[in-house]
Design a protein around this motif. Structure first.
Motif, PDB file in Angstrom:
ATOM      1  N   ASP A  45     -25.865 -42.765   4.167  1.00 28.74           N
ATOM      2  CA  ASP A  45     -27.015 -43.426   4.787  1.00 28.74           C
ATOM      3  C   ASP A  45     -28.048 -43.698   3.695  1.00 28.74           C
ATOM      4  O   ASP A  45     -28.686 -42.782   3.181  1.00 28.74           O
ATOM      5  N   ALA A  46     -28.195 -44.968   3.328  1.00 30.35           N
ATOM      6  CA  ALA A  46     -29.080 -45.360   2.221  1.00 30.35           C
ATOM      7  C   ALA A  46     -30.415 -45.912   2.728  1.00 30.35           C
ATOM      8  O   ALA A  46     -31.108 -46.631   1.998  1.00 30.35           O
ATOM      9  N   THR A  47     -30.785 -45.560   3.936  1.00 39.28           N
ATOM     10  CA  THR A  47     -32.080 -45.996   4.467  1.00 39.28           C
ATOM     11  C   THR A  47     -33.199 -45.542   3.534  1.00 39.28           C
ATOM     12  O   THR A  47     -33.270 -44.370   3.156  1.00 39.28           O
ATOM     13  N   GLY A  48     -34.037 -46.471   3.124  1.00 39.72           N
ATOM     14  CA  GLY A  48     -35.138 -46.155   2.221  1.00 39.72           C
ATOM     15  C   GLY A  48     -34.768 -46.134   0.754  1.00 39.72           C
ATOM     16  O   GLY A  48     -35.624 -45.903  -0.103  1.00 39.72           O
ATOM     17  N   LEU A  49     -33.483 -46.390   0.436  1.00 35.27           N
ATOM     18  CA  LEU A  49     -33.020 -46.379  -0.953  1.00 35.27           C
ATOM     19  C   LEU A  49     -32.682 -47.802  -1.414  1.00 35.27           C
ATOM     20  O   LEU A  49     -32.393 -48.675  -0.605  1.00 35.27           O
ATOM     21  N   HIS A  50     -32.722 -48.002  -2.728  1.00 38.14           N
ATOM     22  CA  HIS A  50     -32.320 -49.276  -3.325  1.00 38.14           C
ATOM     23  C   HIS A  50     -30.968 -49.104  -4.005  1.00 38.14           C
ATOM     24  O   HIS A  50     -30.734 -48.099  -4.699  1.00 38.14           O
ATOM     25  N   LEU A  51     -30.101 -50.078  -3.796  1.00 38.56           N
ATOM     26  CA  LEU A  51     -28.761 -50.062  -4.380  1.00 38.56           C
ATOM     27  C   LEU A  51     -28.707 -51.083  -5.509  1.00 38.56           C
ATOM     28  O   LEU A  51     -28.912 -52.282  -5.294  1.00 38.56           O
ATOM     29  N   LEU A  52     -28.413 -50.592  -6.714  1.00 41.18           N
ATOM     30  CA  LEU A  52     -28.358 -51.438  -7.908  1.00 41.18           C
ATOM     31  C   LEU A  52     -26.949 -51.430  -8.473  1.00 41.18           C
ATOM     32  O   LEU A  52     -26.209 -50.458  -8.320  1.00 41.18           O
ATOM     33  N   PRO A  53     -26.551 -52.500  -9.164  1.00 40.82           N
ATOM     34  CA  PRO A  53     -25.321 -52.404  -9.955  1.00 40.82           C
ATOM     35  C   PRO A  53     -25.527 -51.383 -11.064  1.00 40.82           C
ATOM     36  O   PRO A  53     -26.633 -51.242 -11.596  1.00 40.82           O
ATOM     37  N   GLY A  54     -24.475 -50.661 -11.400  1.00 39.68           N
ATOM     38  CA  GLY A  54     -24.596 -49.643 -12.447  1.00 39.68           C
ATOM     39  C   GLY A  54     -25.062 -50.230 -13.769  1.00 39.68           C
ATOM     40  O   GLY A  54     -24.740 -51.363 -14.119  1.00 39.68           O
ATOM     41  N   VAL A  55     -25.820 -49.434 -14.501  1.00 39.48           N
ATOM     42  CA  VAL A  55     -26.302 -49.846 -15.818  1.00 39.48           C
ATOM     43  C   VAL A  55     -25.126 -49.901 -16.796  1.00 39.48           C
ATOM     44  O   VAL A  55     -24.268 -49.010 -16.814  1.00 39.48           O
ATOM     45  N   ILE A  56     -25.091 -50.950 -17.609  1.00 36.59           N
ATOM     46  CA  ILE A  56     -24.135 -51.068 -18.715  1.00 36.59           C
ATOM     47  C   ILE A  56     -24.935 -50.935 -20.004  1.00 36.59           C
ATOM     48  O   ILE A  56     -25.737 -51.804 -20.337  1.00 36.59           O
ATOM     49  N   ASP A  57     -24.751 -49.819 -20.707  1.00 36.91           N
ATOM     50  CA  ASP A  57     -25.495 -49.565 -21.941  1.00 36.91           C
ATOM     51  C   ASP A  57     -24.632 -49.999 -23.122  1.00 36.91           C
ATOM     52  O   ASP A  57     -23.592 -49.395 -23.391  1.00 36.91           O
ATOM     53  N   ASP A  58     -25.079 -51.032 -23.823  1.00 37.13           N
ATOM     54  CA  ASP A  58     -24.237 -51.604 -24.888  1.00 37.13           C
ATOM     55  C   ASP A  58     -24.424 -50.939 -26.240  1.00 37.13           C
ATOM     56  O   ASP A  58     -23.856 -51.397 -27.228  1.00 37.13           O
ATOM     57  N   GLN A  59     -25.178 -49.824 -26.288  1.00 40.32           N
ATOM     58  CA  GLN A  59     -25.342 -49.156 -27.583  1.00 40.32           C
ATOM     59  C   GLN A  59     -25.655 -47.672 -27.399  1.00 40.32           C
ATOM     60  O   GLN A  59     -26.772 -47.296 -27.084  1.00 40.32           O
ATOM     61  N   VAL A  60     -24.633 -46.845 -27.606  1.00 40.32           N
ATOM     62  CA  VAL A  60     -24.828 -45.397 -27.589  1.00 40.32           C
ATOM     63  C   VAL A  60     -24.057 -44.771 -28.744  1.00 40.32           C
ATOM     64  O   VAL A  60     -23.118 -45.361 -29.284  1.00 40.32           O
ATOM     65  N   HIS A  61     -24.478 -43.551 -29.088  1.00 40.81           N
ATOM     66  CA  HIS A  61     -23.772 -42.721 -30.070  1.00 40.81           C
ATOM     67  C   HIS A  61     -23.440 -41.405 -29.382  1.00 40.81           C
ATOM     68  O   HIS A  61     -24.335 -40.598 -29.132  1.00 40.81           O
ATOM     69  N   PHE A  62     -22.160 -41.203 -29.084  1.00 39.08           N
ATOM     70  CA  PHE A  62     -21.754 -39.987 -28.372  1.00 39.08           C
ATOM     71  C   PHE A  62     -21.128 -38.945 -29.299  1.00 39.08           C
ATOM     72  O   PHE A  62     -20.686 -37.896 -28.857  1.00 39.08           O
ATOM     73  N   ARG A  63     -21.026 -39.260 -30.607  1.00 43.44           N
ATOM     74  CA  ARG A  63     -20.777 -38.291 -31.680  1.00 43.44           C
ATOM     75  C   ARG A  63     -19.362 -37.732 -31.796  1.00 43.44           C
ATOM     76  O   ARG A  63     -19.124 -36.863 -32.629  1.00 43.44           O
ATOM     77  N   GLU A  64     -18.448 -38.210 -30.966  1.00 39.01           N
ATOM     78  CA  GLU A  64     -17.089 -37.689 -31.031  1.00 39.01           C
ATOM     79  C   GLU A  64     -16.142 -38.767 -31.521  1.00 39.01           C
ATOM     80  O   GLU A  64     -16.199 -39.899 -31.030  1.00 39.01           O
ATOM     81  N   PRO A  65     -15.300 -38.441 -32.528  1.00 40.11           N
ATOM     82  CA  PRO A  65     -15.034 -37.140 -33.123  1.00 40.11           C
ATOM     83  C   PRO A  65     -15.965 -36.810 -34.289  1.00 40.11           C
ATOM     84  O   PRO A  65     -16.716 -37.658 -34.759  1.00 40.11           O
ATOM     85  N   GLY A  66     -15.908 -35.537 -34.702  1.00 44.48           N
ATOM     86  CA  GLY A  66     -16.469 -35.127 -35.976  1.00 44.48           C
ATOM     87  C   GLY A  66     -17.880 -34.596 -35.961  1.00 44.48           C
ATOM     88  O   GLY A  66     -18.281 -33.881 -36.873  1.00 44.48           O
ATOM     89  N   LEU A  67     -18.655 -34.953 -34.938  1.00 42.65           N
ATOM     90  CA  LEU A  67     -20.050 -34.498 -34.881  1.00 42.65           C
ATOM     91  C   LEU A  67     -20.328 -33.819 -33.541  1.00 42.65           C
ATOM     92  O   LEU A  67     -21.411 -33.907 -32.987  1.00 42.65           O
ATOM     93  N   THR A  68     -19.315 -33.138 -33.052  1.00 43.52           N
ATOM     94  CA  THR A  68     -19.367 -32.634 -31.680  1.00 43.52           C
ATOM     95  C   THR A  68     -20.262 -31.405 -31.520  1.00 43.52           C
ATOM     96  O   THR A  68     -20.431 -30.936 -30.394  1.00 43.52           O
ATOM     97  N   HIS A  69     -20.838 -30.905 -32.592  1.00 43.34           N
ATOM     98  CA  HIS A  69     -21.880 -29.882 -32.425  1.00 43.34           C
ATOM     99  C   HIS A  69     -23.147 -30.511 -31.831  1.00 43.34           C
ATOM    100  O   HIS A  69     -23.953 -29.816 -31.209  1.00 43.34           O
TER     101      HIS A  69
END
Length: 444
Positions: A45-69
């Motif tokens: 039940d999304a009464t009172g909520l807004h439904l958006l298309p999911g965000v597409i982030d075109d630039q991230v650094h998730f550090r794997e492999p090699g920098l997983t600390h």
């Protein structure tokens, strides 16, 4: 997969806001309409909520492999999903750098097993891997990344012949980090002469200054114009660079596009007094006039996409002196809430946020069947409550690095549900990791 019926939502999609139900079946949007009565395994039940298309982030650094600390694909994808980002495109400056087809595919294999969000990874260019770069499949890889300025890592491409070859032969979008390395080195020498090892953090935007950004961006644009290249310039940080971009043609027709990141819209030079090296990043956060100019450029469509350049480091690493503290800020979990704050302040509309964070990345990268709320498309969806405040704390921040510059900050909006490829991956603070995200595909 179970079917899901979202009832009574305020849909924000393709420039309109309207009340509707959405039926999700087999991971895709099966129906959009008024008062859908179909049976579903789960009803929201999304009464009172807004439904958006999911965000597409075109630039991230998730550090794997090699920098997983610092981070890994699993932890950062969870954080992304908690903030409404359903798809990400990750950078190649991991260890080893993703500069061969084999190393690139290794990252896809990790993501297939661990990423709660949909994923793609850039192929990294160096001065001497042209043959490998040209083997990249345009239908299964988001783009080629070139560091025209060293930033972090060791992937600086400064060989003019190499750049000419990549720009003339690449069949994928080329995404570039633009800062002129020589300008930065010359500026650093001046500030080292003045301050030694105790350079104040507020000098960062003077060392990595407007001239360094403009010179490199100008060169990239000229190369792209010469060869007809599909060029995307990442994290524009200066008002001056806006003159390089067009807003007189539709995004679908642009060969040269530009991205602005949330931190360059949110922070300015005065914020170094409070946050210090926490907000040290490349390109640097600069004077307030740039923040204001970038927002104007976004509204005028000279800047096409909003992204994060999410780049986590450990808290202890960020506490060093200016030269020792690494550049990068963890941002992906709160990027949508940051922009919804701009909506609350009247700086952006909801429609514009969705355009720049969902529709435009899908257009720009030719993402297949994502980025919109359309029948037949993958159900990448986010429900937000614009009237439910949310305070970021250490406990509800999911980055592996364990900190955020927004710790203690209260946003005016909350993300309540995130659907990734039709799976409710996040709901009311809880994750369901029983299904992982999908590899992004591209219509090229």
């Amino acid at each position: 997969m179970k079917s899901i019926l979202i009832k009574n939502a305020q849909l924000v999609n393709e420039g309109s806001i309207f009340t509707a139900d959405v039926l999700v079946q087999n991971g895709r949007i099966a129906q959009i309409g008024q008062s859908i009565t179909a049976e579903a395994d789960e009803t929201i039940d999304a009464t009172g909520l807004h439904l958006l298309p999911g965000v597409i982030d075109d630039q991230v650094h998730f550090r794997e492999p090699g920098l997983t600390h610092k981070a890994n694909i699993e932890t950062e994808a969870r954080a992304a999903v908690a903030g409404g980002t359903t798809s990400f495109m990750e950078m190649p400056n991991t260890v080893p750098n993703a500069t061969t087809q084999e190393l690139l595919e290794d990252k896809y294999n990790i993501a297939a097993k661990t990423s709660l969000a949909n994923y793609s990874f850039y192929m990294g260019a160096t001065n001497d891997n042209l043959a490998e770069v040209l083997l990249t499949n345009p239908n299964t890889v988001c783009g080629i990344k070139i560091f025209m300025g060293s930033s972090t890592g060791n992937m600086l491409v400064d060989n003019e012949q190499t750049l000419e070859q990549i720009f003339s032969k690449a069949k994928l979008p080329i995404a570039v980090h633009c800062e002129d390395e020589q300008t930065i080195r010359d500026n650093m020498a001046i500030y080292e002469g003045k301050y030694g090892e105790d350079i104040p953090i507020k000098c960062h935007p003077e060392i990595r200054n407007e001239a360094a950004c403009f010179k490199s961006s100008f060169m990239a644009v000229k190369l792209a114009e010469k060869h007809g290249t599909r060029l995307h310039i990442l994290h524009i940080s200066t008002e001056e660079e806006l003159k390089l971009f067009r807003n007189d043609i539709p995004l679908e027709e642009k060969k040269i596009t530009a991205e602005v990141c949330v931190h360059h819209l949110w922070f300015d030079k005065e914020d170094y007094d409070e946050f210090g090296t926490q907000i040290k990043c490349n390109p640097a956060i600069k004077e307030a006039r740039h923040k204001q100019g970038l927002l104007k450029g976004l509204l005028e469509d000279k800047l096409d996409v909003i992204a994060t350049d999410h780049a986590p480091h450990l808290w202890d690493e960020k506490q060093g002196k200016y030269k020792q503290a690494p550049s990068g800020v963890p941002l992906v979990q709160h990027s949508l809430q940051m922009m919804l704050e701009f909506v609350k302040q009247g700086k952006l509309t909801l429609e514009k946020v969705v355009e720049k964070m969902s529709h435009a990345p899908a257009i720009l990268f030719n993402v297949r069947e994502r980025g919109y709320i359309r029948e037949g498309y993958w159900a990448d969806l986010v429900l937000v409550d614009l009237n439910k405040p949310y305070t970021a704390t250490k406990e509800n921040t999911y980055y592996k690095c364990g900190w955020s510059p927004f710790e203690g900050h209260t946003f005016s909006s909350s993300v309540t549900h995130t659907l990734v490829s039709g799976h409710i991956a996040f709901a009311n603070g809880a994750f369901d990791e029983s299904k992982k995200g999908e590899r992004l595909l591209f219509d090229r």
